[in-house]
Design an enzyme around this catalytic site. Sequence first.
Site, PDB file in Angstrom:
ATOM      1  N   HIS A 171      35.627  32.145  30.728  1.00  0.00           N
ATOM      2  CA  HIS A 171      34.894  32.864  31.781  1.00  0.00           C
ATOM      3  C   HIS A 171      35.817  33.408  32.856  1.00  0.00           C
ATOM      4  O   HIS A 171      35.408  34.233  33.669  1.00  0.00           O
ATOM      5  CB  HIS A 171      33.854  31.932  32.414  1.00  0.00           C
ATOM      6  CG  HIS A 171      32.727  31.598  31.478  1.00  0.00           C
ATOM      7  ND1 HIS A 171      31.456  32.067  31.646  1.00  0.00           N
ATOM      8  CD2 HIS A 171      32.709  30.869  30.328  1.00  0.00           C
ATOM      9  CE1 HIS A 171      30.688  31.633  30.653  1.00  0.00           C
ATOM     10  NE2 HIS A 171      31.431  30.890  29.845  1.00  0.00           N
ATOM     11  N   ASP A 185      38.884  37.954  39.645  1.00  0.00           N
ATOM     12  CA  ASP A 185      37.646  37.294  39.224  1.00  0.00           C
ATOM     13  C   ASP A 185      37.402  37.612  37.759  1.00  0.00           C
ATOM     14  O   ASP A 185      37.591  38.773  37.343  1.00  0.00           O
ATOM     15  CB  ASP A 185      36.477  37.847  40.067  1.00  0.00           C
ATOM     16  CG  ASP A 185      35.383  36.818  40.294  1.00  0.00           C
ATOM     17  OD1 ASP A 185      35.197  35.969  39.407  1.00  0.00           O
ATOM     18  OD2 ASP A 185      34.717  36.866  41.344  1.00  0.00           O
TER      19      ASP A 185
HETATM   20  C1  G6P Z   1      33.363  29.266  37.784  1.00  0.00           C
HETATM   21  C2  G6P Z   1      33.938  28.680  36.508  1.00  0.00           C
HETATM   22  C3  G6P Z   1      32.962  27.689  35.907  1.00  0.00           C
HETATM   23  C4  G6P Z   1      32.554  26.658  36.929  1.00  0.00           C
HETATM   24  C5  G6P Z   1      31.976  27.344  38.175  1.00  0.00           C
HETATM   25  C6  G6P Z   1      31.607  26.366  39.295  1.00  0.00           C
HETATM   26  O1  G6P Z   1      32.276  30.074  37.493  1.00  0.00           O
HETATM   27  O2  G6P Z   1      34.243  29.697  35.607  1.00  0.00           O
HETATM   28  O3  G6P Z   1      33.568  27.041  34.808  1.00  0.00           O
HETATM   29  O4  G6P Z   1      31.612  25.766  36.417  1.00  0.00           O
HETATM   30  O5  G6P Z   1      32.949  28.231  38.673  1.00  0.00           O
HETATM   31  O6  G6P Z   1      32.697  25.554  39.630  1.00  0.00           O
HETATM   32  P1  G6P Z   1      32.670  23.976  39.489  1.00  0.00           P
HETATM   33  O7  G6P Z   1      34.092  23.552  39.640  1.00  0.00           O
HETATM   34  O8  G6P Z   1      31.776  23.504  40.598  1.00  0.00           O
HETATM   35  O9  G6P Z   1      32.089  23.644  38.157  1.00  0.00           O
END
Ligand code: G6P
Length: 462
Positions: free
Chosen positions: A161, A369
């Site tokens: 992602h 991003d």
């Molecule tokens: C981004 C990353 C995800 C992640 C999200 C929230 O979108 O690509 O993998 O889950 O951020 O971050 P966190 O560390 O809270 O899961």
Amino acid sequence: MNPVPITRPIVVAANRLPVMRTADGWAPSPGGLVRALLPMLRDTGGTWVGWTGNPDDEAEPFVVEGVELHPVPISEEEIELYYEGFSNDGLWPLYHDALRESTYSADQWDAYVAVNERFATTLAEIAPPDAMVWIHDYQLQLVPKMLRERRDDVTIGFFLHIPFPPYELFSRLPWRTEIVEGLLGCDLLGFQRPMGTSNFIAAAQQLLHVDAHHDVIENADHRTRVGAFPISIDVDDVEAMAAGRATRQRMSQIRARLGDPEVILLGVDRLDYTKGIGLRLKAFAALLESGQLDPERHVMVQVATPTREAVEHYQDERHQIERLVGEINGRYSRIGLPVIHYLYQSLPFDELIALYRAGDVMLVTPFRDGMNLVAKEYAAAHIDGDGVLVLSEFAGAADELTDAVLVNPHDDEALQQAIMTAVEMHRHERRKRMEGLRNQIRKSDVQGWADRFLGVMDASAN
Ligand code: G6P
């Protein structure tokens, strides 16, 4: 052409489950990843393997919105080493243009290997015969190879992602070869942008001397197809919510509460140093200072969702942003009417949609991003056909959303100029661009993304 529907069982693995355990019960997990995946699994009736966000959570499997969730326990020490450490203090900055210094430590790496192994073991245990196993994001890059060693009947897909960095940066990682080998365990490896794909192929060629023909990498006796699959949002869901009476009422209430300004400028981000929030606030302040913006007519709302609060770079970023908000408000606000409304909170999705609708100019200005789904959500929520999106060229969304006002956020003059272009844009031009954005998003929503990925994955099985 509609893709052939997939009838094979689907199992998804991501670091986080779509819901996390909080003191008040279960709440939606942060970030665009889970918001994109849940509708897809809801429609296909699959299983999701991931972490509840709590240490040592041995919760039994449970069902949310028709999706079976399988928790994978992660200990307190692993949260520190695997999640906060290797994933978010090592890989995250490195993969985002090395915007901050990464930490590389063997203890963190060992925890990353151990948690990836736990995911692979769980997947190997629960995946039905002949399943399609779709693994997500930078926290789980070793799982494809580990799972292939345990189960050779399943088809394995992986989607990153976030950006995959150029080799010059990636090669800093002490475990770069292991990561590439881990990813090459899949049948299909997807990135957000074509640049990610070519960066990965270059890394695999440098490190493993693999053969790469167009979109297929051959390593030993295994083939991995690679390609760009830009992720999207559930357009119908956002549109339906935006059209609801409650949203319209809330939108009017928000405008009134903000003092009925002429223009509401809006920012919605996780509080992350990749998002360029500080730079955006400085550009806003410079325009107030020069008199091009007027605090009586132009108001900014910045939602900054708390994230990774134990990591120092995030604490530093928060302090800087909050100091800036204080300085700017101190200088330009009036009693009862701050010029920046800053919320360090995680807002419910319906409130976000009302804010999107209230926002006349949306500022999405990250330094780097993977995609940025907020940009897509904003356009989908603007069912009135009005509103302007200012979008960084360094967000994956810039490849598709060419009707936005595109900007290089590293250039402050250009950023100020882009904000003014958006604020002063003629209604006719605004509507034309918004129509272009909305058409583009409708053409490629999250269901189309998932269908395309799963279709190619099915056809790529070794
Ligand atoms: C981004 C990353 C995800 C992640 C999200 C929230 O979108 O690509 O993998 O889950 O951020 O971050 P966190 O560390 O809270 O899961």
